[in-house]
Design a protein around this motif. Structure first.
Motif: not given
Length: 144
Positions: A78-79, A94-98, A103-108
């Motif tokens: 993933p990114r 927010l639609e510009a971000v997959a 989810v990865v950002l929140v998890a990080a």
């Protein structure tokens, strides 16, 4: 007079949960699997709208389906959240971000908080142990 209760907010779903849902359907239903491999964007859009009808995939987002076999293993990278600009996540579009990036950002972010809390707990425990050891030494010295 009839009152209507608003529909409950959709339950947030992680990328893994969404992928597991799609994979399970593909394993159970050959027609669904065929649609998934021939029109992955359409199937993903349907699955997302089943969760929340307001979700629209970004136009530029490409979606590929890769099927593993005994001689082929896929590893998805993933990114990296460090490569995502805050302006991509915070703002009007927010639609510009997959979705997986969010989810990865929140998890990080959760991992950072958990790691900071764990470090604080270790430091607190070390401080308590150091104080206890110092008191033990002082007590032992006063007994002699």
């Amino acid at each position: 007079m009839t009152t209507t209760t608003p529909a409950p907010a959709p339950k947030p779903m992680s990328r893994r949960e969404l992928e597991a849902r799609i994979i399970a359907k593909a394993w159970k239903d050959p027609a669904y699997k065929q649609r998934l491999t021939s029109d992955p964007r359409g199937v993903l859009q349907e699955e997302l709208q089943a969760i929340d009808p307001a979700i629209k995939l970004p136009g530029a987002l490409q979606i590929q389906v890769h099927e593993e076999n005994p001689n082929l293993f896929h590893l998805v990278l993933p990114r990296n959240p460090n490569d995502v600009k805050l302006s991509e996540v915070v703002g009007d579009n927010l639609e510009a971000v997959a979705p997986q990036t969010i989810v990865v950002l929140v998890a990080a972010a959760i991992a950072v908080v958990v790691n900071a809390a764990a470090a604080a707990n270790v430091n607190a425990a070390a401080n308590v142990n150091a104080a206890a050891n110092a008191n033990s030494v002082a007590n032992a010295n006063s007994v002699v």
